[in-house]
Motif scaffolding. Structure first.
Motif, PDB file in Angstrom:
ATOM      1  N   GLY A  21       0.814  -1.207   0.000  1.00  0.00           N
ATOM      2  CA  GLY A  21       0.000   0.000   0.000  1.00  0.00           C
ATOM      3  C   GLY A  21       0.845   1.254   0.000  1.00  0.00           C
ATOM      4  N   ASP A  22       0.241   2.380  -0.372  1.00  0.00           N
ATOM      5  CA  ASP A  22       1.010   3.602  -0.520  1.00  0.00           C
ATOM      6  C   ASP A  22       0.140   4.840  -0.280  1.00  0.00           C
ATOM      7  OD1 ASP A  22      -0.435   3.832  -3.018  1.00  0.00           O
ATOM      8  OD2 ASP A  22       1.089   2.525  -3.919  1.00  0.00           O
ATOM      9  N   MET A  23       0.784   6.018  -0.321  1.00  0.00           N
ATOM     10  CA  MET A  23       0.099   7.272  -0.037  1.00  0.00           C
ATOM     11  C   MET A  23      -1.033   7.554  -1.024  1.00  0.00           C
ATOM     12  SD  MET A  23       1.026   8.821   2.658  1.00  0.00           S
ATOM     13  CE  MET A  23       2.210   8.227   3.865  1.00  0.00           C
ATOM     14  N   ASP A  24      -0.788   7.317  -2.303  1.00  0.00           N
ATOM     15  CA  ASP A  24      -1.842   7.568  -3.277  1.00  0.00           C
ATOM     16  C   ASP A  24      -3.013   6.618  -3.067  1.00  0.00           C
ATOM     17  OD1 ASP A  24      -0.592   9.704  -4.455  1.00  0.00           O
ATOM     18  OD2 ASP A  24       0.204   8.585  -6.166  1.00  0.00           O
ATOM     19  N   GLY A  25      -2.719   5.383  -2.669  1.00  0.00           N
ATOM     20  CA  GLY A  25      -3.790   4.457  -2.351  1.00  0.00           C
ATOM     21  C   GLY A  25      -4.639   4.948  -1.197  1.00  0.00           C
ATOM     22  N   ILE A  26      -3.981   5.444  -0.166  1.00  0.00           N
ATOM     23  CA  ILE A  26      -4.701   6.004   0.981  1.00  0.00           C
ATOM     24  C   ILE A  26      -5.574   7.170   0.530  1.00  0.00           C
ATOM     25  CG2 ILE A  26      -4.457   7.191   3.190  1.00  0.00           C
ATOM     26  CD1 ILE A  26      -1.813   5.607   3.554  1.00  0.00           C
ATOM     27  N   ARG A  27      -4.966   8.079  -0.226  1.00  0.00           N
ATOM     28  CA  ARG A  27      -5.705   9.273  -0.665  1.00  0.00           C
ATOM     29  C   ARG A  27      -6.955   8.891  -1.467  1.00  0.00           C
ATOM     30  NH1 ARG A  27      -5.413  11.711  -5.382  1.00  0.00           N
ATOM     31  NH2 ARG A  27      -3.433  10.691  -5.923  1.00  0.00           N
ATOM     32  N   GLU A  28      -6.812   7.915  -2.350  1.00  0.00           N
ATOM     33  CA  GLU A  28      -7.940   7.522  -3.188  1.00  0.00           C
ATOM     34  C   GLU A  28      -9.061   6.869  -2.392  1.00  0.00           C
ATOM     35  OE1 GLU A  28      -5.976   4.981  -5.956  1.00  0.00           O
ATOM     36  OE2 GLU A  28      -4.953   6.636  -6.987  1.00  0.00           O
ATOM     37  N   ARG A  29      -8.744   6.272  -1.264  1.00  0.00           N
ATOM     38  CA  ARG A  29      -9.750   5.570  -0.468  1.00  0.00           C
ATOM     39  C   ARG A  29     -10.284   6.411   0.698  1.00  0.00           C
ATOM     40  NH1 ARG A  29     -11.878   1.153  -3.172  1.00  0.00           N
ATOM     41  NH2 ARG A  29     -10.237  -0.242  -3.941  1.00  0.00           N
ATOM     42  N   LEU A  30      -9.797   7.622   0.865  1.00  0.00           N
ATOM     43  CA  LEU A  30     -10.279   8.452   1.972  1.00  0.00           C
ATOM     44  C   LEU A  30     -11.793   8.690   1.939  1.00  0.00           C
ATOM     45  CD1 LEU A  30      -7.422  11.111   2.341  1.00  0.00           C
ATOM     46  CD2 LEU A  30      -8.041   9.330   3.988  1.00  0.00           C
ATOM     47  N   PRO A  31     -12.403   8.874   0.751  1.00  0.00           N
ATOM     48  CA  PRO A  31     -13.863   9.047   0.768  1.00  0.00           C
ATOM     49  C   PRO A  31     -14.604   7.876   1.392  1.00  0.00           C
ATOM     50  CG  PRO A  31     -12.976   9.806  -1.328  1.00  0.00           C
ATOM     51  CD  PRO A  31     -11.842   9.141  -0.592  1.00  0.00           C
ATOM     52  N   ALA A  32     -14.065   6.663   1.246  1.00  0.00           N
ATOM     53  CA  ALA A  32     -14.710   5.505   1.869  1.00  0.00           C
ATOM     54  C   ALA A  32     -14.653   5.616   3.385  1.00  0.00           C
ATOM     55  CB  ALA A  32     -14.037   4.212   1.404  1.00  0.00           C
ATOM     56  N   PHE A  84       2.471  12.574   0.287  1.00  0.00           N
ATOM     57  CA  PHE A  84       1.932  12.720   1.639  1.00  0.00           C
ATOM     58  C   PHE A  84       1.151  14.019   1.757  1.00  0.00           C
ATOM     59  CE2 PHE A  84       2.117  14.614   5.834  1.00  0.00           C
ATOM     60  CZ  PHE A  84       1.595  13.611   6.637  1.00  0.00           C
ATOM     61  N   ASP A  85       1.717  15.097   1.242  1.00  0.00           N
ATOM     62  CA  ASP A  85       1.045  16.394   1.335  1.00  0.00           C
ATOM     63  C   ASP A  85      -0.314  16.380   0.627  1.00  0.00           C
ATOM     64  OD1 ASP A  85       3.136  17.456   2.812  1.00  0.00           O
ATOM     65  OD2 ASP A  85       4.134  18.346   1.077  1.00  0.00           O
ATOM     66  N   ARG A  86      -0.370  15.718  -0.537  1.00  0.00           N
ATOM     67  CA  ARG A  86      -1.647  15.634  -1.260  1.00  0.00           C
ATOM     68  C   ARG A  86      -2.662  14.813  -0.471  1.00  0.00           C
ATOM     69  NH1 ARG A  86       1.811  15.566  -5.838  1.00  0.00           N
ATOM     70  NH2 ARG A  86       2.029  13.297  -5.743  1.00  0.00           N
ATOM     71  N   MET A  87      -2.191  13.738   0.126  1.00  0.00           N
ATOM     72  CA  MET A  87      -3.082  12.926   0.956  1.00  0.00           C
ATOM     73  C   MET A  87      -3.614  13.739   2.134  1.00  0.00           C
ATOM     74  SD  MET A  87      -3.316  11.179   4.020  1.00  0.00           S
ATOM     75  CE  MET A  87      -1.597  11.282   4.490  1.00  0.00           C
ATOM     76  N   LEU A  88      -2.721  14.477   2.789  1.00  0.00           N
ATOM     77  CA  LEU A  88      -3.110  15.285   3.939  1.00  0.00           C
ATOM     78  C   LEU A  88      -4.114  16.359   3.526  1.00  0.00           C
ATOM     79  CD1 LEU A  88      -2.634  15.973   6.954  1.00  0.00           C
ATOM     80  CD2 LEU A  88      -0.753  17.457   6.210  1.00  0.00           C
ATOM     81  N   GLU A  89      -3.858  16.988   2.394  1.00  0.00           N
ATOM     82  CA  GLU A  89      -4.773  18.021   1.900  1.00  0.00           C
ATOM     83  C   GLU A  89      -6.150  17.434   1.613  1.00  0.00           C
ATOM     84  OE1 GLU A  89      -4.967  21.438  -1.618  1.00  0.00           O
ATOM     85  OE2 GLU A  89      -3.557  19.756  -1.791  1.00  0.00           O
ATOM     86  N   GLN A  90      -6.168  16.252   0.974  1.00  0.00           N
ATOM     87  CA  GLN A  90      -7.442  15.603   0.668  1.00  0.00           C
ATOM     88  C   GLN A  90      -8.193  15.244   1.947  1.00  0.00           C
ATOM     89  OE1 GLN A  90      -9.267  15.056  -1.837  1.00  0.00           O
ATOM     90  NE2 GLN A  90     -10.352  13.098  -1.719  1.00  0.00           N
ATOM     91  N   ALA A  91      -7.483  14.736   2.933  1.00  0.00           N
ATOM     92  CA  ALA A  91      -8.127  14.400   4.197  1.00  0.00           C
ATOM     93  C   ALA A  91      -8.764  15.629   4.830  1.00  0.00           C
ATOM     94  CB  ALA A  91      -7.119  13.761   5.147  1.00  0.00           C
ATOM     95  N   HIS A  92      -8.011  16.708   4.871  1.00  0.00           N
ATOM     96  CA  HIS A  92      -8.532  17.932   5.481  1.00  0.00           C
ATOM     97  C   HIS A  92      -9.721  18.472   4.706  1.00  0.00           C
ATOM     98  CE1 HIS A  92      -4.573  18.828   7.849  1.00  0.00           C
ATOM     99  NE2 HIS A  92      -5.329  17.920   8.428  1.00  0.00           N
ATOM    100  N   GLU A  93      -9.704  18.361   3.374  1.00  0.00           N
ATOM    101  CA  GLU A  93     -10.850  18.799   2.578  1.00  0.00           C
ATOM    102  C   GLU A  93     -12.095  17.985   2.906  1.00  0.00           C
ATOM    103  OE1 GLU A  93      -9.632  18.554  -1.484  1.00  0.00           O
ATOM    104  OE2 GLU A  93      -8.430  20.395  -1.404  1.00  0.00           O
TER     105      GLU A  93
END
Length: 554
Positions: free
Chosen positions: A30-41, A83-92
């Motif tokens: 698993g990786d950061m982009d994977g996490i970011r893509e699944r955050l909506p779930a 990581f920064d993109r993932m963090l930004e997506q989470a905060h959004e």
């Protein structure tokens, strides 16, 4: 934010184990982009925050808990920009992000340790870690008798640059994880900088690994723990104090960190992984000027017993409230047997040992899932903050039948295959039935093999099914918010006796039946049940054995 109303006091925090959550590039990890893509779930699940296990640069000898660079992302997981993109997506999405910090030890591949090895005895570089001369005529024996959490001696001897045997260094975990010397001001300053690096990037807090292990007794005396205690020292009797776990010297470190956090907005949080008992002692980690939360491992390790659960709930709320902190509640994480299996074990299973094909008392999966659903439904009604480990919302059991050749936990190797370790709870989770690797990625690669029968647990299989574990969690988390259970006050309710646990938080009455016979339902509108209702001999609706219900009461 008014003191006492901080977000973390009542948050539901979801643990992501990055290598096993979602893999965007198909390499099996698993990786950061994977996490970011699944955050909506995760947002749709109803959680408040995400905690990420280590993703830092590491040789991965202990799945990232051997850190070689604390301020960068391992290429396995992506880049700092990822990581920064993932963090930004989470905060959004309105999700906060907590990251792991590993301050007890580094990797032996860290530049700091390499410099220590290349420097002479007594040098400032050596003083970063716990180097000691050996015992015996020629220093051929370890400095003391301490044993590693993962098995075997807690000391390794180095070879000097000229090829002669040198000093020994302490590693409470694997030999590739040398312990820092936290009496050294240089070490303390490095970690202040690490905290600021991630806080400046916008993280909402830290889960602190081995938060009870940084301070060791002066002189490093011999100590043999009692037989049968857990590997992290939490259940050591009060009259036998570990010289390396739970020492009072850790508290000044966290007071120092607290001052750093106070300079940042957003109520950033420090959560201690501290295996400390009794709970009244653990509460010392979360006094007002120290950390904010501590994992409640006493609750996690409580067995399937109404009396024991009543006691630990009372003790938890009282102990943490005494220092103005919320209690936390947790049933599973990346270090313990998943509770959908653990709650149905019929033999002793000390923390850290894991389970495998040859383990005694292996669980009945039907009983395990039924109890897990009941236990989770109870936990999510308790006031305070709850932690959910990835996959538990799917009802995932421990993977028992991993091939020996696939196991990677250091415990497996350091105990000569006597202890299975933690791989069974770390298998990549299933997202979509009938897909390669169950949707973990598109290639079917998986760093640990997934069971062949996991279509039934896949998220898309469970979504929309009112009887599924996923929908049970979604409903519980929605009702938890609607009824403000996280900030409520627990009151024991009628019928709280024998095999029944019954309590009320705000306008919700919760009843769990730990017994084998039907139990009375609470009065009021039924909101949630972990299992279908049953009937009494007289034909009246009743709470099934090993089940939990919530009811709205006036």
């Amino acid at each position: 934010m008014t003191a006492g109303s901080e977000w973390w006091r009542s948050a539901v925090i979801y643990q992501v184990y990055p290598r096993s959550f979602a893999d965007s590039n198909g390499d099996g990890i698993g990786d950061m982009d994977g996490i970011r893509e699944r955050l909506p779930a995760l947002k749709s699940l109803g959680i408040d925050a995400v905690w990420l296990s280590p993703f830092y640069t590491s040789p991965q000898n202990d799945a990232g808990y051997d850190v070689a660079n604390y301020i960068d992302v391992d290429p396995l997981f992506g880049t700092l920009a990822d990581f920064d993109r993932m963090l930004e997506q989470a905060h959004e999405l309105g999700l906060r992000v907590i990251v792991d910090l590993v301050p007890n030890h580094s990797s032996s591949e860290h530049a700091w340790f390499k410099e220590a090895l290349a420097s002479p005895e007594g040098s400032p570089e050596r003083a970063r870690y716990l180097f000691r001369d050996g015992k015996g005529e020629n220093g051929e024996l370890p400095p003391n008798n301490w044993q590693s959490v993962f098995g075997g001696p807690a000391w390794s001897r180095i070879t000097n640059p000229d090829g002669t045997p040198g000093q020994w260094y302490l590693h409470l975990f694997d030999s590739t994880q040398p312990d820092f010397d936290w009496t050294n001001p240089w070490v303390r300053e490095q970690f202040r900088d690490i905290l600021r690096f991630w806080l400046d990037r916008g993280v909402d807090g830290f889960r602190v690994d081995v938060a009870h292990g940084l301070a060791k007794v002066d002189g490093l005396p011999d100590w043999t723990p009692p037989v049968g205690v857990g590997s992290m020292g939490g259940d050591v009797p009060e009259d036998q104090v570990s010289p390396f776990f739970g020492q009072p010297g850790v508290h000044e470190i966290y007071r120092d960190w607290h001052e750093i956090f106070a300079k940042y907005d957003g109520d950033r949080v420090l959560c201690a992984e501290a295996w400390v008992e009794p709970l009244s002692k653990l509460a010392e980690w979360v006094r007002p000027d120290e950390m904010h939360q501590a994992f409640n491992f006493t609750y996690l390790t409580t067995g399937w017993s109404a009396a024991d659960v009543r006691h630990v709930i009372d003790d938890s709320i009282a102990s943490f409230a005494a220092v103005g902190a919320p209690s936390t509640w947790v049933l599973s994480n990346h270090d313990v047997v998943r509770h959908a299996s653990r709650l149905a074990l019929t033999a002793e299973n000390p923390q850290g040992e894991g389970i495998g094909p040859k383990s005694k008392g292996l669980p009945d999966p039907v009983v395990g899932l039924r109890r897990a659903r009941a236990a989770s439904t109870l936990m999510l009604a308790l006031p305070g903050s709850a932690y959910v480990y990835q996959g538990e919302e799917l009802g995932l059991p421990e993977v028992i039948d991993l091939p020996d050749s696939a196991r990677q936990d250091p415990t497996w190797f350091r105990t000569n295959h006597e202890r299975y370790g933690r791989d069974g709870c770390r298998v990549p989770i299933p997202w979509e039935a009938g897909k390669p690797a169950y949707g973990f990625n598109e290639t079917g690669e998986s760093w640990l093999p997934q069971p062949s029968d996991w279509d039934q647990f896949a998220r898309d299989t469970q979504a929309g099914d009112p009887d599924s574990t996923l929908e049970l969690y979604r409903t519980a988390l929605r009702l938890r918010r609607e009824h403000n259970l996280g900030t409520g006050t627990l009151e024991w309710a009628a019928g709280n006796e024998g095999n029944v646990v019954s309590f009320r938080v705000n306008d919700v009455t919760v009843v769990t039946n730990f017994g084998t016979e039907p139990a009375a339902l609470p009065a009021g509108e039924l909101l949630l049940s972990s299992a279908p209702l049953t009937e009494t001999a007289a034909g009246e609706a009743a709470l099934a054995p090993e089940a939990t219900v919530w009811a709205r009461t006036a």
